[in-house]
Design an enzyme around this catalytic site. Structure first.
Site, PDB file in Angstrom:
ATOM      1  N   ASP A  19       0.837  -1.202   0.000  1.00 54.63           N
ATOM      2  CA  ASP A  19       0.000   0.000   0.000  1.00 54.63           C
ATOM      3  C   ASP A  19       0.872   1.253   0.000  1.00 54.63           C
ATOM      4  O   ASP A  19       0.528   2.256  -0.623  1.00 54.63           O
ATOM      5  CB  ASP A  19      -0.922   0.000   1.225  1.00 54.63           C
ATOM      6  CG  ASP A  19      -2.070  -0.981   1.064  1.00 54.63           C
ATOM      7  OD1 ASP A  19      -2.490  -1.208  -0.090  1.00 54.63           O
ATOM      8  OD2 ASP A  19      -2.537  -1.528   2.080  1.00 54.63           O
ATOM      9  N   GLY A  20       1.994   1.170   0.708  1.00 54.71           N
ATOM     10  CA  GLY A  20       2.915   2.302   0.738  1.00 54.71           C
ATOM     11  C   GLY A  20       3.434   2.642  -0.663  1.00 54.71           C
ATOM     12  O   GLY A  20       3.669   3.815  -0.983  1.00 54.71           O
ATOM     13  N   ASN A  54      -4.345   8.750   1.971  1.00 54.38           N
ATOM     14  CA  ASN A  54      -4.665   8.116   3.256  1.00 54.38           C
ATOM     15  C   ASN A  54      -5.104   9.142   4.297  1.00 54.38           C
ATOM     16  O   ASN A  54      -6.216   9.097   4.765  1.00 54.38           O
ATOM     17  CB  ASN A  54      -3.451   7.372   3.818  1.00 54.38           C
ATOM     18  CG  ASN A  54      -3.425   5.899   3.433  1.00 54.38           C
ATOM     19  OD1 ASN A  54      -4.357   5.404   2.810  1.00 54.38           O
ATOM     20  ND2 ASN A  54      -2.362   5.212   3.808  1.00 54.38           N
ATOM     21  N   GLU A  55      -4.166  10.009   4.659  1.00 53.80           N
ATOM     22  CA  GLU A  55      -4.487  10.949   5.726  1.00 53.80           C
ATOM     23  C   GLU A  55      -3.464  12.064   5.867  1.00 53.80           C
ATOM     24  O   GLU A  55      -2.363  12.001   5.321  1.00 53.80           O
ATOM     25  CB  GLU A  55      -4.610  10.242   7.085  1.00 53.80           C
ATOM     26  CG  GLU A  55      -3.317   9.856   7.776  1.00 53.80           C
ATOM     27  CD  GLU A  55      -2.640   8.639   7.191  1.00 53.80           C
ATOM     28  OE1 GLU A  55      -1.592   8.823   6.526  1.00 53.80           O
ATOM     29  OE2 GLU A  55      -3.135   7.511   7.361  1.00 53.80           O
ATOM     30  N   ARG A  63      -5.383  19.066  23.299  1.00 53.98           N
ATOM     31  CA  ARG A  63      -4.036  18.873  23.847  1.00 53.98           C
ATOM     32  C   ARG A  63      -3.735  17.380  23.815  1.00 53.98           C
ATOM     33  O   ARG A  63      -4.568  16.580  24.234  1.00 53.98           O
ATOM     34  CB  ARG A  63      -3.934  19.393  25.285  1.00 53.98           C
ATOM     35  CG  ARG A  63      -3.934  20.897  25.377  1.00 53.98           C
ATOM     36  CD  ARG A  63      -3.873  21.345  26.829  1.00 53.98           C
ATOM     37  NE  ARG A  63      -4.004  22.788  26.920  1.00 53.98           N
ATOM     38  CZ  ARG A  63      -5.152  23.453  26.825  1.00 53.98           C
ATOM     39  NH1 ARG A  63      -6.284  22.797  26.635  1.00 53.98           N
ATOM     40  NH2 ARG A  63      -5.182  24.762  26.917  1.00 53.98           N
ATOM     41  N   ASP A 108      -1.077  14.144  21.718  1.00 53.50           N
ATOM     42  CA  ASP A 108       0.001  13.808  20.789  1.00 53.50           C
ATOM     43  C   ASP A 108      -0.256  14.334  19.383  1.00 53.50           C
ATOM     44  O   ASP A 108       0.673  14.662  18.653  1.00 53.50           O
ATOM     45  CB  ASP A 108       0.186  12.284  20.709  1.00 53.50           C
ATOM     46  CG  ASP A 108       0.912  11.737  21.930  1.00 53.50           C
ATOM     47  OD1 ASP A 108       1.147  12.513  22.871  1.00 53.50           O
ATOM     48  OD2 ASP A 108       1.239  10.528  21.931  1.00 53.50           O
ATOM     49  N   ALA A 110      -3.977  10.246  21.201  1.00 51.72           N
ATOM     50  CA  ALA A 110      -3.705  10.375  22.632  1.00 51.72           C
ATOM     51  C   ALA A 110      -4.017  11.768  23.173  1.00 51.72           C
ATOM     52  O   ALA A 110      -3.118  12.503  23.594  1.00 51.72           O
ATOM     53  CB  ALA A 110      -2.249   9.978  22.936  1.00 51.72           C
TER      54      ALA A 110
HETATM   55  P1  NAP Z   1       4.350   1.666   6.668  1.00 53.44           P
HETATM   56  O1  NAP Z   1       4.976   1.868   8.003  1.00 53.44           O
HETATM   57  O2  NAP Z   1       4.780   0.556   5.815  1.00 53.44           O
HETATM   58  O3  NAP Z   1       2.756   1.611   6.849  1.00 53.44           O
HETATM   59  C1  NAP Z   1       2.156   1.076   7.953  1.00 53.44           C
HETATM   60  C2  NAP Z   1       1.168   0.001   7.544  1.00 53.44           C
HETATM   61  O4  NAP Z   1      -0.008   0.620   6.994  1.00 53.44           O
HETATM   62  C3  NAP Z   1       1.689  -0.946   6.469  1.00 53.44           C
HETATM   63  O5  NAP Z   1       1.317  -2.244   6.835  1.00 53.44           O
HETATM   64  C4  NAP Z   1       0.966  -0.465   5.235  1.00 53.44           C
HETATM   65  O6  NAP Z   1       0.828  -1.476   4.260  1.00 53.44           O
HETATM   66  C5  NAP Z   1      -0.366  -0.118   5.831  1.00 53.44           C
HETATM   67  N1  NAP Z   1      -1.259   0.734   5.025  1.00 53.44           N
HETATM   68  C6  NAP Z   1      -0.963   1.805   4.234  1.00 53.44           C
HETATM   69  N2  NAP Z   1      -2.079   2.319   3.694  1.00 53.44           N
HETATM   70  C7  NAP Z   1      -3.110   1.556   4.153  1.00 53.44           C
HETATM   71  C8  NAP Z   1      -4.515   1.589   3.954  1.00 53.44           C
HETATM   72  N3  NAP Z   1      -5.087   2.530   3.196  1.00 53.44           N
HETATM   73  N4  NAP Z   1      -5.285   0.663   4.597  1.00 53.44           N
HETATM   74  C9  NAP Z   1      -4.731  -0.271   5.392  1.00 53.44           C
HETATM   75  N5  NAP Z   1      -3.405  -0.355   5.618  1.00 53.44           N
HETATM   76  C10 NAP Z   1      -2.603   0.556   5.007  1.00 53.44           C
HETATM   77  O7  NAP Z   1       4.485   3.065   5.893  1.00 53.44           O
HETATM   78  P2  NAP Z   1       3.983   3.350   4.416  1.00 53.44           P
HETATM   79  O8  NAP Z   1       3.890   2.086   3.661  1.00 53.44           O
HETATM   80  O9  NAP Z   1       4.787   4.479   3.894  1.00 53.44           O
HETATM   81  O10 NAP Z   1       2.493   3.876   4.651  1.00 53.44           O
HETATM   82  C11 NAP Z   1       2.228   5.121   5.212  1.00 53.44           C
HETATM   83  C12 NAP Z   1       0.987   4.960   6.021  1.00 53.44           C
HETATM   84  O11 NAP Z   1       1.283   4.282   7.239  1.00 53.44           O
HETATM   85  C13 NAP Z   1       0.366   6.250   6.477  1.00 53.44           C
HETATM   86  O12 NAP Z   1      -0.427   6.826   5.484  1.00 53.44           O
HETATM   87  C14 NAP Z   1      -0.416   5.805   7.692  1.00 53.44           C
HETATM   88  O13 NAP Z   1      -1.759   5.487   7.365  1.00 53.44           O
HETATM   89  C15 NAP Z   1       0.249   4.531   8.152  1.00 53.44           C
HETATM   90  N6  NAP Z   1       0.750   4.677   9.499  1.00 53.44           N
HETATM   91  C16 NAP Z   1       0.146   3.951  10.481  1.00 53.44           C
HETATM   92  C17 NAP Z   1       0.523   4.118  11.787  1.00 53.44           C
HETATM   93  C18 NAP Z   1      -0.192   3.320  12.827  1.00 53.44           C
HETATM   94  O14 NAP Z   1      -1.078   2.534  12.479  1.00 53.44           O
HETATM   95  N7  NAP Z   1       0.151   3.496  14.094  1.00 53.44           N
HETATM   96  C19 NAP Z   1       1.535   5.011  12.134  1.00 53.44           C
HETATM   97  C20 NAP Z   1       2.140   5.732  11.116  1.00 53.44           C
HETATM   98  C21 NAP Z   1       1.731   5.567   9.789  1.00 53.44           C
HETATM   99  P3  NAP Z   1       2.081  -1.944   3.333  1.00 53.44           P
HETATM  100  O15 NAP Z   1       2.947  -2.766   4.208  1.00 53.44           O
HETATM  101  O16 NAP Z   1       1.418  -2.749   2.263  1.00 53.44           O
HETATM  102  O17 NAP Z   1       2.781  -0.704   2.816  1.00 53.44           O
HETATM  103 MN    MN Z   2       4.759   0.206   3.693  1.00 49.49          MN
END
Ligand code: NAP
Ligand code: MN
Length: 268
Positions: free
Chosen positions: A45-46, A126-127, A153, A155, A190
């Protein structure tokens, strides 16, 4: 049909990219980095987030399709061994216009960042998140449709699209929103809640044509994140979020309902 391929960069994804090009060439598809009809993302997805932002200026005339090289993704729904079938289906069409109605459109989020040093706009798949750079508490006033809603207030704050609702938003206890619903969701990271400080505590789902303004309410070094892209900002005035006019298009050669993806991804 003009296409382009973006991969995650790991060995498997690179190998699949190469075999995609070979098959595509044999089928008469034209590789075009400037104005492709279809952009194929190979990875996770990334990788799709990366592909979307790479082609953001031309996204309105591009349809995206994702191949996953790890687990099934929300944006990457084709398996590696299905690439020959995907190329075959793509080669059956001359250009993107012929794909209708096999294109689905998902809502995006528009973010306007107003700083003392200038204003800039971004689109999120995404966001958008607002956090502190050093891990300290952020203070931000949240207005909805120009009315003061709460003083936050904690994170940070996350504002997600429907298709992003299964990503960070879900980890924050937000709801999963079907991408046919044109909405954005505000969720808290948070929040501090006690006798002095109070926030709503629930995620909020806002419809199209509503907007939310987040005002920085102290001198603070903030981290603004658009999908996977981080930007530190030390002179933030406010951020306006609303459902974007623009949408992202995905090619669907076969049905794969959103709730099936959700079940596959989270329940196995
Ligand atoms: P990453 O650290 O690999 O992403 C975190 C996880 O989110 C990975 O398993 C990724 O899938 C999955 N993901 C991304 N888009 C998704 C969606 N629309 N629905 C369900 N899962 C999804 O970093 P990245 O690949 O660059 O992705 C960035 C995204 O990570 C951000 O947009 C944010 O949504 C997410 N994120 C999540 C957290 C958290 O849950 N605590 C914290 C920071 C960021 P893949 O392994 O297939 O890439
Ligand atoms: Mn990823």
């Amino acid at each position: 049909m003009r296409y382009y391929v973006l991969d995650r960069g790991d060995q498997l994804s690179q190998d699949l990219s190469r075999s995609f090009h070979e098959l595509a060439g044999a089928q008469g598809l034209k590789l075009d980095a400037e104005s492709p009809d279809i952009v194929v993302s190979i990875g996770g997805d990334g990788t799709m987030l990366h592909a979307f932002h790479t082609f953001i200026d031309r996204a309105s005339s591009i349809a995206f399709v994702g191949v996953h090289t790890g687990h099934l993704g929300f944006y990457a729904d084709w398996k590696a061994d299905e690439i020959p079938e995907l190329v075959q289906l793509m080669s059956g069409q001359k250009d993107r216009r012929q794909l209708n109605p096999r294109i689905v459109h998902y809502p995006l989020l528009e973010v306007e960042v107003i700083k003392k040093s200038g204003t800039s706009s971004f689109i999120c798949l995404n966001e958008f998140t607002l956090k502190s750079v050093d891990g300290g508490t952020i203070v931000a006033q949240v207005d909805i449709n120009d009315q003061m809603f709460e003083m936050f207030r904690g994170d940070g704050i996350c504002v997600s699209t429907p298709s992003g609702s299964t990503a960070y938003n879900k980890s924050l206890g937000g709801a999963m929103v079907h991408p046919s619903i044109e909405a954005m969701q505000i969720s808290e990271i948070a929040s501090i809640n006690n006798r002095v400080f109070r926030t709503m505590g629930s995620a909020l789902v806002l419809p199209k044509h509503h907007h939310c303004d987040i005002y920085s309410r102290k001198e603070q070094n903030l981290m603004l994140t658009i999908d996977h892209i981080n930007t530190p900002v030390n002179d933030l005035i406010s951020v306006r979020c609303q459902v974007a006019e623009q949408k992202i298009s995905f090619v669907r050669y076969r049905p794969f309902p959103f709730w099936n993806r959700v079940r596959n991804a989270f329940l196995g």
